[in-house]
Write an enzyme that holds these catalytic residues in place. Structure first.
Site, PDB file in Angstrom:
ATOM      1  N   THR B 157       0.878  -1.185   0.000  1.00 39.78           N
ATOM      2  CA  THR B 157       0.000   0.000   0.000  1.00 39.78           C
ATOM      3  C   THR B 157       0.915   1.235   0.000  1.00 39.78           C
ATOM      4  O   THR B 157       1.341   1.666  -1.059  1.00 39.78           O
ATOM      5  CB  THR B 157      -0.959   0.009   1.211  1.00 39.78           C
ATOM      6  OG1 THR B 157      -0.207  -0.117   2.412  1.00 39.78           O
ATOM      7  CG2 THR B 157      -1.958  -1.119   1.114  1.00 39.78           C
ATOM      8  N   LYS B 183       3.879  -7.069   3.751  1.00 40.56           N
ATOM      9  CA  LYS B 183       3.602  -5.645   3.530  1.00 40.56           C
ATOM     10  C   LYS B 183       3.418  -4.992   4.897  1.00 40.56           C
ATOM     11  O   LYS B 183       2.919  -5.627   5.837  1.00 40.56           O
ATOM     12  CB  LYS B 183       2.390  -5.415   2.640  1.00 40.56           C
ATOM     13  CG  LYS B 183       1.065  -5.767   3.185  1.00 40.56           C
ATOM     14  CD  LYS B 183       0.105  -4.688   3.582  1.00 40.56           C
ATOM     15  CE  LYS B 183       0.509  -3.289   3.348  1.00 40.56           C
ATOM     16  NZ  LYS B 183      -0.234  -2.373   4.257  1.00 40.56           N
ATOM     17  N   THR B 194       0.971  -9.275  12.861  1.00 37.70           N
ATOM     18  CA  THR B 194       1.026  -7.946  12.262  1.00 37.70           C
ATOM     19  C   THR B 194       0.918  -7.930  10.736  1.00 37.70           C
ATOM     20  O   THR B 194       1.519  -8.749  10.088  1.00 37.70           O
ATOM     21  CB  THR B 194       2.373  -7.313  12.652  1.00 37.70           C
ATOM     22  OG1 THR B 194       2.529  -7.410  14.057  1.00 37.70           O
ATOM     23  CG2 THR B 194       2.430  -5.875  12.227  1.00 37.70           C
ATOM     24  N   GLU B 282       5.852   4.098   7.579  1.00 35.98           N
ATOM     25  CA  GLU B 282       5.424   5.272   6.810  1.00 35.98           C
ATOM     26  C   GLU B 282       6.250   6.508   7.156  1.00 35.98           C
ATOM     27  O   GLU B 282       6.307   6.913   8.310  1.00 35.98           O
ATOM     28  CB  GLU B 282       3.934   5.522   7.037  1.00 35.98           C
ATOM     29  CG  GLU B 282       3.101   4.561   6.205  1.00 35.98           C
ATOM     30  CD  GLU B 282       1.609   4.659   6.474  1.00 35.98           C
ATOM     31  OE1 GLU B 282       0.856   4.194   5.619  1.00 35.98           O
ATOM     32  OE2 GLU B 282       1.222   5.183   7.518  1.00 35.98           O
ATOM     33  N   ASN B 404      -0.420  10.251   6.232  1.00 31.41           N
ATOM     34  CA  ASN B 404      -1.636   9.794   6.890  1.00 31.41           C
ATOM     35  C   ASN B 404      -2.706  10.851   7.041  1.00 31.41           C
ATOM     36  O   ASN B 404      -3.766  10.588   7.585  1.00 31.41           O
ATOM     37  CB  ASN B 404      -1.281   9.175   8.241  1.00 31.41           C
ATOM     38  CG  ASN B 404      -0.728   7.798   8.033  1.00 31.41           C
ATOM     39  OD1 ASN B 404      -1.403   6.941   7.488  1.00 31.41           O
ATOM     40  ND2 ASN B 404       0.526   7.605   8.407  1.00 31.41           N
ATOM     41  N   THR B 409      -8.206  10.284   0.533  1.00 29.88           N
ATOM     42  CA  THR B 409      -8.672  11.300  -0.419  1.00 29.88           C
ATOM     43  C   THR B 409      -7.577  11.810  -1.331  1.00 29.88           C
ATOM     44  O   THR B 409      -6.462  11.361  -1.271  1.00 29.88           O
ATOM     45  CB  THR B 409      -9.257  12.482   0.368  1.00 29.88           C
ATOM     46  OG1 THR B 409      -8.334  12.853   1.389  1.00 29.88           O
ATOM     47  CG2 THR B 409     -10.563  12.127   0.990  1.00 29.88           C
TER      48      THR B 409
END
Lengths: 409, 409
Positions: B157, B183, B194, B282, B404, B409
């Site tokens: 992702t 991932k 996890t 991230e 995040n 959107t």
């Protein structure tokens, strides 16, 4: 039937609003020697106060926490010395000696027994207290009846505004004030008597009830705030009751109407301070208020509310005004509270995004707008029981990281 | 005495490195219809596999988790269909039907019983699975012996690189391969099986031991990774053992030398994947490896290590290469593990900043340098017992927030 007591917020009220309290602060240069910011303060009561305290639950406790906790157990306090810039934590025996010395330094000029002076410190961990600057600074502090505002600024670290609340209680044979100051900003997480918070009242309160009332108020308010999930070894909440208010003449006790009124006033002050702390979370642009209803128990409702308010993903989504409500449900799921997916209702502000476990069609722009408010409401109904809890947090912003990536240096 | 088995990492190894596994992937347009990114993949074994699985501990479970958990309980698997872009979570009965349908769609062409097909999905929560695109995509997937790399990319992702590890086991009468893909990126927190992680081996393994070995390996590795404290309703770890390797001929069982070797290989693959996930958290720029030694128990060592690795303040300090080690001690303190401050040793890389509870004088520039490495080591010795634990995390960066704040959107 006596008329019911009224709570009236006092504009610009502060910790010296209740009768008998004096305070003052100076720039001692504890951390910031260039800037002229206040970093050392004293709060003093002309009458001996009944005192209650709550402290960090961390296994690592700062020296001031160790000393102050002992002294609070004695039940009486007259003064408090507090500083920012140095936490006096992880400083071993020397730290304990320094904390005692800070108290001793003001006990003589104030004519107060040393064991009735409390100490609180916030700032960098692992750095010894610069005692010469403390001593020099304490000599310069002038106490004043309106010194609470300066005191409030002296305990700020990365706070962007001082946090002060006061409320007047009147009617029904009562006439007193409850007030408080707090510092927050970072290392703020629930279930720890969070951050520094000093509460004063001129009511005369029965000591056992004072302790219980403080615990209840803190559980509802300061323990429901989360900024970053971290907890400080310095967290301290103190409540001093001078008993100098004209009425009631006798002690306020639990289980009475006067007791309930006192609790209401204390809850109000603590909740407003909690909201201030969340709103001023490091780097925050928005206050998040999470309300969980319909939980099996109050404990579960609070746990769920705090878990949602503390989720980095929820906080990031609020920052970006991204109505990614799946993250609310994900946080709820990992909180461990009992839930049935098919009963879940979730709202962002007044926009319902999930009902009975089903994603709802909603107006994306309205949901975004709800997340753009200065105060963002997130509502969850588990529809299982009557447990209700409210938690406060703030959005997670790039600024939080920037502030915390260079705090010591 | 047979020669001891050797583990040899396989360069560019992947989940199809073990014998009998095939995979493929396509761009189905599940979320990103503009970009040509892979988002739907199939993994297939030509022989029936013994299977073990671990799943999210969240109370909210995605539809694929519900279905796959049931099927793993059957003990046998032949194929797996996985996608990114849509998690198929909070999607009610329709979600369960869709997850079953995804499996059914490949069971016929592969000639495999439906109940031997597993499903895993990752992506946005609360959005129904676009089944037409899934069906159309699955029709186009071509399976290949080297299709593991494409499969690894299809489950990404916000991952910035695919995570693949394979190791060859040889010697001592053993000749097989253990491999895995994972991932990670966000919603990564310990004590939950996890993220998505699929492990394959051509060893023949006794099913009970396969389950125990997986649990042990995951506890040591994937459960010791934290990116942001959030947990997904989709977390899934699967281990498929095809038994097609030439040796050993019989089943590998627990308590044997061959069993210990298998565990070692599996631990290695899972640990490397865990490190990849932490490194690719991230927005992360650095991998943080926290080692806690001298705890009373292994459980406490792990808890302490994870608490430190998960602290937003520690993570922010690492991002800024700010040697604010007080935050390590603060996180340790709130973890709740037994500690005596006067026994604590703390190191940043090889720079000792606290010994026996005393802040050490240290070279600030050297400490900064230690925090500037791509892999930052934080070491704590509680000097209380023999418990040891290692946890992995990553720095917290403004980029994490940016990613995040606008995910849906």
């Amino acid at each position: 039937m006596p008329q019911k007591a009224k709570l009236t917020p006092i504009p610009s009220g502060t910790v010296t609003s209740p009768k008998g309290f004096f305070a003052g602060a100076v720039h001692a240069g504890i951390k910031y020697q260039g800037e002229e910011r206040l970093d050392l303060g004293v709060l003093y009561s002309e009458a001996p106060c009944a005192v209650a305290g709550m402290f960090t639950t961390s296994r690592v406790k700062s020296a001031p926490v160790v000393i102050t906790r002992q002294r609070v157990a004695g039940g009486t306090a007259r003064a408090l010395v507090a500083n920012s810039g140095c936490a006096n934590a992880c400083t071993g025996e020397q730290g304990l000696a320094d904390a005692r010395e800070m108290a001793r330094l003001i006990s003589a000029p104030l004519g107060v027994p040393e064991e009735n002076v409390l100490v609180a410190s916030t700032g960098v961990v692992g750095v010894p207290m610069p005692m010469e600057r403390i001593e020099e600074g304490l000599e310069r502090i002038a106490l004043a009846r309106d010194g609470g505002h300066e005191f409030a600024r002296a305990i700020m670290t990365t706070d962007t505004f001082p946090k002060e609340v006061a409320v007047a209680v009147s009617g029904g044979g009562l006439e007193y004030t409850v007030a408080g100051v707090a510092k927050g900003a970072g290392m703020i997480h629930p279930d720890m008597a969070t951050m520094l918070c000093f509460l004063t009242t001129d009511a005369r309160v029965e000591p056992g009830f004072l302790r219980r009332a403080l615990k209840r108020a803190v559980d509802l308010s300061l323990n429901m705030v989360t900024v970053d999930g971290d907890t400080s070894p310095s967290d301290t909440v103190l409540l001093l009751a001078s008993g100098l208010a004209p009425t009631p003449v006798g002690e306020i006790a639990g289980g009475s109407t006067a007791g309930r009124t006192f609790q209401r006033a204390l809850d109000h002050v603590c909740t407003e301070l909690a909201r201030c702390i969340a709103r001023d979370g490091e780097g925050a642009t928005r206050l998040i208020e999470v309300t969980v209803e319909g939980a099996r128990t109050v404990r579960e409702a609070r746990l769920a509310a705090r878990t949602i308010a503390g989720s980095s993903l929820v906080k990031s989504a609020v920052y970006g005004a991204d109505p990614n409500w799946g993250r609310v449900v994900a946080a709820l799921g990992r909180s461990g509270v009992a839930l049935e997916e098919s009963r879940l209702d979730v709202c962002l502000g007044d926009v319902c995004v999930m009902r009975d476990g089903w994603p709802q069609r909603f107006d994306l722009e309205r949901a975004r707008e709800a997340l753009r408010q200065k105060e963002v409401g997130i509502g969850v109904d588990l529809n299982l029981g009557r447990g209700r809890g409210v938690a406060w947090g703030c959005d997670l912003t790039p600024e939080y990281v920037t502030i915390n990536s260079a705090y010591t240096t």
